[in-house]
Design a protein around this motif. Structure first.
Motif, mmCIF file in Angstrom:
data_model
loop_
_atom_site.group_PDB
_atom_site.id
_atom_site.type_symbol
_atom_site.label_atom_id
_atom_site.label_comp_id
_atom_site.label_asym_id
_atom_site.label_seq_id
_atom_site.Cartn_x
_atom_site.Cartn_y
_atom_site.Cartn_z
ATOM 1 N N GLY A 70 53.477 19.090 -24.277
ATOM 2 C CA GLY A 70 54.909 19.061 -24.525
ATOM 3 C C GLY A 70 55.252 18.276 -25.783
ATOM 4 N N LEU A 71 54.544 17.180 -26.021
ATOM 5 C CA LEU A 71 54.791 16.371 -27.212
ATOM 6 C C LEU A 71 54.425 17.121 -28.483
ATOM 7 N N ARG A 72 53.402 17.928 -28.401
ATOM 8 C CA ARG A 72 53.025 18.708 -29.583
ATOM 9 C C ARG A 72 54.153 19.667 -29.972
ATOM 10 N N LEU A 73 54.708 20.378 -29.012
ATOM 11 C CA LEU A 73 55.792 21.317 -29.303
ATOM 12 C C LEU A 73 57.012 20.587 -29.848
ATOM 13 N N MET A 74 57.355 19.447 -29.247
ATOM 14 C CA MET A 74 58.504 18.670 -29.694
ATOM 15 C C MET A 74 58.277 18.116 -31.098
ATOM 16 N N THR A 75 57.064 17.641 -31.376
ATOM 17 C CA THR A 75 56.758 17.083 -32.686
ATOM 18 C C THR A 75 56.861 18.142 -33.772
ATOM 19 N N ASP A 76 56.312 19.318 -33.503
ATOM 20 C CA ASP A 76 56.433 20.439 -34.446
ATOM 21 C C ASP A 76 57.893 20.709 -34.779
ATOM 22 N N GLN A 77 58.710 20.831 -33.741
ATOM 23 C CA GLN A 77 60.115 21.172 -33.919
ATOM 24 C C GLN A 77 60.865 20.079 -34.683
ATOM 25 N N LEU A 78 60.596 18.827 -34.347
ATOM 26 C CA LEU A 78 61.296 17.720 -35.006
ATOM 27 C C LEU A 78 60.981 17.665 -36.496
ATOM 28 N N TYR A 79 59.729 17.874 -36.865
ATOM 29 C CA TYR A 79 59.381 17.819 -38.281
ATOM 30 C C TYR A 79 59.980 18.993 -39.056
ATOM 31 N N LEU A 80 60.072 20.149 -38.430
ATOM 32 C CA LEU A 80 60.724 21.285 -39.084
ATOM 33 C C LEU A 80 62.207 21.017 -39.286
ATOM 34 N N LEU A 81 62.856 20.472 -38.264
ATOM 35 C CA LEU A 81 64.278 20.152 -38.367
ATOM 36 C C LEU A 81 64.528 19.073 -39.412
ATOM 37 N N MET A 82 63.668 18.068 -39.447
ATOM 38 C CA MET A 82 63.821 16.997 -40.429
ATOM 39 C C MET A 82 63.619 17.526 -41.839
#
Length: 225
Positions: A70-82
């Motif tokens: 779950g953290l991997r998916l969230m981390t991917d998304q956060l870096y794309l949004l940032m």
């Protein structure tokens, strides 16, 4: 352990080693039976507790593995949004610096600054959960050089991705009227490459290792019974 089956065997083995004159005393025989029964029950209890501990530990290992996914998916998304938020914010700042008219498609600078700040806090919370999960993994899984090697890339990866965002800001701080509306390569194609290198690859490698460890533990668990 079948106590109904084991108890007579152990009792008979011990009784055969005792002098016959002691065995003729019913009180001695009864006492021995009580002591041996208690020892067998105690041993069975210890064995059951160890089995339950291993089961609980394996369940917690699987939970930590799921949290890592779950953290991997969230981390991917956060870096794309940032990446998007930093790009738009720096782009707007650059156009204002160059005294160019605002573009409606970019939105308002206040909104972009607020979005960047919110994402920074969310990423910090995400990283905290990541380190908590890694700490749990180090407790739940047997220590090894391989495990530590797979964990070691996570901290420098956070630094590398922060440096990547700074490259976007640097580009727009040096942008001119001629290139300010051309998004930098670092904010387009390179962001996906960086996320794959610094997020996906380390997560995948650690997940595979943990998955193999869990599967091996399940195989060993078949022999517990």
């Amino acid at each position: 352990m079948d106590l109904n089956f084991t108890y007579p065997i152990v009792l008979n083995a011990i009784l055969n080693q005792l002098p016959q004159n002691l065995l003729a005393n019913p009180a001695i025989t009864t006492l021995l039976g009580v002591v041996i029964g208690w020892l067998l029950n105690f041993s069975a209890s210890i064995i059951q507790e160890k089995k339950q501990y291993r089961i609980n530990r394996m369940q917690r290992q699987e939970q930590a593995y799921s949290e890592l996914m779950g953290l991997r998916l969230m981390t991917d998304q956060l870096y794309l949004l940032m990446n998007d938020a930093y790009t738009l914010s720096a782009w707007i700042n650059a156009r204002e610096r160059l005294q160019l008219p605002s573009l409606a498609k970019l939105g308002k600078i206040e909104e972009k600054h607020r979005e960047c700040n919110e994402l920074i806090f969310e990423l910090a919370r995400n990283n905290q959960r990541l380190w908590e999960t890694i700490g749990l993994i180090q407790v739940l899984f047997s220590p090894s050089e391989e495990l530590e090697r797979l964990i070691s890339p996570f901290e420098p990866a956070i630094i590398k991705l922060r440096e990547h965002r700074e490259l976007i800001v640097d580009y727009y701080e040096r942008a001119t009227v001629d290139n300010v509306d051309n998004p930098p390569h670092v904010a387009t194609e390179e962001i996906e490459e960086s996320i794959h290198k610094y997020v996906d690859i380390p997560f995948e490698a650690l997940q595979k290792y943990l998955g193999d460890q869990i599967n091996a533990e399940k195989i060993r668990a078949k022999h517990w019974w």
